[in-house]
Design a protein around this motif. Structure first.
Motif, short mmCIF file in Angstrom:
data_model
loop_
_atom_site.label_atom_id
_atom_site.label_comp_id
_atom_site.label_asym_id
_atom_site.label_seq_id
_atom_site.Cartn_x
_atom_site.Cartn_y
_atom_site.Cartn_z
N PHE A 178 -1.62 1.62 -9.59
CA PHE A 178 -2.61 0.57 -9.78
C PHE A 178 -4.00 1.05 -9.38
O PHE A 178 -4.98 0.86 -10.10
CB PHE A 178 -2.22 -0.67 -8.97
CG PHE A 178 -3.28 -1.73 -8.96
CD1 PHE A 178 -3.41 -2.60 -10.03
CD2 PHE A 178 -4.16 -1.85 -7.89
CE1 PHE A 178 -4.40 -3.57 -10.04
CE2 PHE A 178 -5.15 -2.81 -7.89
CZ PHE A 178 -5.28 -3.68 -8.96
N LEU A 179 -4.10 1.69 -8.21
CA LEU A 179 -5.39 2.17 -7.72
C LEU A 179 -5.95 3.28 -8.62
O LEU A 179 -7.16 3.33 -8.86
CB LEU A 179 -5.28 2.63 -6.27
CG LEU A 179 -5.01 1.51 -5.27
CD1 LEU A 179 -4.75 2.09 -3.88
CD2 LEU A 179 -6.17 0.52 -5.23
N LEU A 180 -5.10 4.16 -9.12
CA LEU A 180 -5.57 5.18 -10.06
C LEU A 180 -6.14 4.54 -11.32
O LEU A 180 -7.19 4.95 -11.82
CB LEU A 180 -4.42 6.13 -10.42
CG LEU A 180 -4.04 7.18 -9.39
CD1 LEU A 180 -2.77 7.91 -9.81
CD2 LEU A 180 -5.18 8.17 -9.19
N MET B 143 0.80 -1.23 0.00
CA MET B 143 0.00 0.00 0.00
C MET B 143 0.83 1.28 0.00
O MET B 143 0.34 2.33 -0.37
CB MET B 143 -0.96 0.01 1.20
CG MET B 143 -2.05 -1.02 1.09
SD MET B 143 -3.09 -0.84 -0.38
CE MET B 143 -4.15 0.48 0.11
N GLU B 144 2.07 1.22 0.41
CA GLU B 144 2.90 2.43 0.46
C GLU B 144 3.77 2.58 -0.78
O GLU B 144 4.59 3.51 -0.84
CB GLU B 144 3.74 2.41 1.73
CG GLU B 144 2.87 2.48 2.99
CD GLU B 144 3.68 2.53 4.26
OE1 GLU B 144 4.86 2.91 4.22
OE2 GLU B 144 3.12 2.17 5.30
N SER B 145 3.59 1.72 -1.76
CA SER B 145 4.44 1.76 -2.95
C SER B 145 3.84 2.61 -4.05
O SER B 145 2.64 2.82 -4.13
CB SER B 145 4.69 0.34 -3.47
OG SER B 145 3.49 -0.18 -4.04
N GLU B 146 4.71 3.09 -4.92
CA GLU B 146 4.28 3.82 -6.11
C GLU B 146 3.47 2.90 -7.02
O GLU B 146 2.49 3.32 -7.65
CB GLU B 146 5.50 4.37 -6.85
CG GLU B 146 5.18 5.12 -8.13
CD GLU B 146 4.42 6.43 -7.93
OE1 GLU B 146 4.01 7.02 -8.94
OE2 GLU B 146 4.22 6.86 -6.79
N GLU B 147 3.86 1.64 -7.07
CA GLU B 147 3.13 0.65 -7.87
C GLU B 147 1.66 0.58 -7.45
O GLU B 147 0.77 0.54 -8.29
CB GLU B 147 3.79 -0.73 -7.71
CG GLU B 147 3.06 -1.85 -8.39
CD GLU B 147 3.62 -3.23 -8.04
OE1 GLU B 147 3.14 -4.20 -8.65
OE2 GLU B 147 4.50 -3.35 -7.16
#
Length: 92
Positions: free
Chosen positions: A77-79, A69-73
């Protein structure tokens, strides 16, 4: 005077399930999401309620494993997922 989120979940559960029981006489209600002529969905407010984390709930409903949850990935992904479901978020 001091309460944590577990205490707040307990209070919410007691308040909502108690209200449903007092108003309807039961913890179970029939919800007609598609109108009164369609098949109702039963909603059970009986305590205790299932408690899950937001992340595991999302993973269960979406049928995926979320990245850290704290990653740029995960942010990207959520965007992308939000956009795919017609939810447009402003990037920060």
């Amino acid at each position: 005077a001091y309460a944590d989120y577990n205490d707040l979940m307990d209070m919410t559960e007691q308040m909502v399930s108690g209200m449903v029981k007092e108003v309807t006489g039961s913890y179970k209600i029939q919800y007609h999401a598609d109108g009164p002529d369609k098949e109702p969905t039963e909603i059970d407010f009986s305590p205790p309620w299932r408690r899950i984390s937001m992340v595991s709930g999302l993973e269960e409903v979406l049928g995926i494993k979320l990245p850290d949850m704290e990653s740029e990935e995960c942010r990207l992904f959520l965007l992308e997922e939000a956009s795919a479901h017609g939810i447009h978020l402003q990037e920060c």
